[in-house]
Design an enzyme around this catalytic site. Structure first.
Site: not given
Length: 447
Positions: A50, A94, A321, A349, A400-401, A432
């Site tokens: 990012d 993204n 998040d 995402e 990623h999360r 990311k």
């Protein structure tokens, strides 16, 4: 497809975690530094997909940047609001922060044309609220190559005139943050007016605090209206701006000792002031974890006394998040929980609400899904049965999360014999925001 099978911790986690810099702060600081009227070094910066997207885009627009990944620093020469490039193609991948912040910044440029696109996932993420404001204030979007209001599109800019910018930021707080950062550089007095509510309010507070650190803030704020005098630029009265470690990334390591036992020291996490996601400490406190500041660090360990009953419901609207961290470890709870305030994460995402529900069901858990919530009924016996013969493969949806949160769950010695029971598909998606996540996690495994 790359896969990573998680080896459970057979002994309690221990050690010290050095977290990467905050993505949210790094990308805001890059924009504010580029709009400043002097040179500045960003220290403790994040280097990930990012932030690399943001750095590359700023270079394409004519800004001078000298990144030093080894030293986690970026030197940038500000132009006081002047953008050199005028006929540029930019791909934001993204990266939501890059998508919203760069689009708003480009609107400052008189008489230019830019073509913007993103990944397939980014083409589904909200841009309409921002583009509506910009086109009512001088910009022209002559055509969308796909669905109107989404990437890809061309934007013809004529400078940001000022006046009242009424914005609907209900889909993403980044839309409001983007407008706030460029409003001081408009051609005249400007009011950014929020219609309705926004999500993830702490990120707006982060933006306003950072703007003040760079020498500019609203003349007044009243009832969702932010008033600026216009025709200003930013100035950071220091040779370097130090970026906080990532509080969202810290949530995984706040949860790890709860999953495995033990205690962890999170470096430089004791004095976080910009990031609302540090509020995840309160979630872990409800689960029986203690967080103590020692010097600049945060030490996370089980409480000496029982925590009592865990709340039946958690509202994650302000710290959305981190909801995935709690959702992923919920199979280890004793009672059902409901996670609310997360409708807007369906447009991040991936559809994060649906993704977490789908993967938890693979693990034998009962999940009730609404537009804005998940209710998870933990079933330890079903979890063991689902993973008895082979590890369950968790799909990560390029998110990623999802990968990191289920990576933490997999550290539980579920079967008591150190047998792996979770495999993460596409672990590389962590690049990311946290490229070394699984290496850092492995380093906390007692030898």
């Amino acid at each position: 497809m790359e896969q990573l099978t998680i080896s459970p911790f057979t002994r309690p986690a221990s050690g010290t975690v050095s977290l990467p810099g905050s993505k949210s702060i790094t990308n805001r600081a890059l924009i504010l530094a580029a709009l400043s009227r002097e040179s500045l070094t960003l220290e403790g910066a994040l280097f990930s997909e990012d932030t690399e997207i943001m750095i590359s885009a700023l270079k394409a627009l004519g800004f001078t940047l000298s990144p030093d990944p080894a030293g986690n620093s970026i030197f940038i020469v500000g132009r006081g609001g002047y953008i050199l490039g005028r006929d540029i193609e930019i791909n934001v991948g993204n990266a939501g922060t890059a998508a919203r912040f760069l689009t708003a910044m480009l609107a400052l440029k008189p008489r230019a044309s830019f073509r913007l696109d993103g990944s397939e996932a980014m083409r589904k993420r909200p841009m309409k609220g921002l583009l509506d404001v910009l086109t009512h204030n001088g910009a022209i979007v002559p055509e969308f190559s796909g669905e109107p209001g989404f990437f890809p599109f061309e934007i013809k800019t004529r400078g940001l005139f000022g006046g009242t910018l009424s914005v609907d930021a209900s889909a993403s707080s980044q839309i409001l943050s983007a407008l706030l950062m460029v409003a001081p550089l408009a051609g005249g007095p400007t009011t950014v007016e929020l219609t309705g509510e926004t999500v993830s309010r702490p990120f707006i507070d982060m933006t306003l605090t950072m703007m003040a650190q760079f020498g500019t803030e609203p003349k007044s704020v009243e009832h969702g209206r932010y008033h600026f005098a216009g025709e200003h630029s930013y100035y950071c009265a220091r040779p370097a701006y130090v970026i906080e470690p990532d509080a969202t990334a810290a949530s995984y390591f706040m949860a790890l000792p709860w999953v495995t036992g033990g205690s962890l020291r999170l470096q430089r996490m004791g004095n976080i002031c910009l990031q609302g996601d540090i509020g995840f400490t309160e979630v872990m406190a409800a689960l029986g974890m203690d967080s103590q500041t020692e010097d600049e660090d945060l030490v996370v360990s089980p409480k000496s006394a029982p925590a009592g009953d865990i709340p039946a419901s958690f509202d994650f609207n302000a710290i959305s998040d981190t909801f995935l961290t709690l959702a992923a470890i919920s199979p280890l709870l004793e009672k059902p929980i409901t996670i609310t305030g997360i409708a807007h994460t369906r447009k991040q995402e991936t559809d994060r609400v649906h993704a977490m529900a789908t993967e938890l069901r693979k693990l034998g858990q009962r999940v009730a899904e609404t537009e804005d919530s998940l209710t998870i009924t933990p079933d330890l016996a079903a979890l063991k049965a689902a993973t008895a013969t082979a590890p369950v493969a968790i799909d990560t949806y390029h998110d990623h999360r999802v990968a990191m949160s289920f990576g933490i769950l997999g550290c539980r010695n579920l079967h008591g014999d150190g047998r792996p029971w979770i495999t993460i598909n596409d672990p590389g998606c962590c690049a990311k925001t946290f490229p070394r996540f699984f290496e850092v996690l492995n380093d906390l495994r007692p030898s």
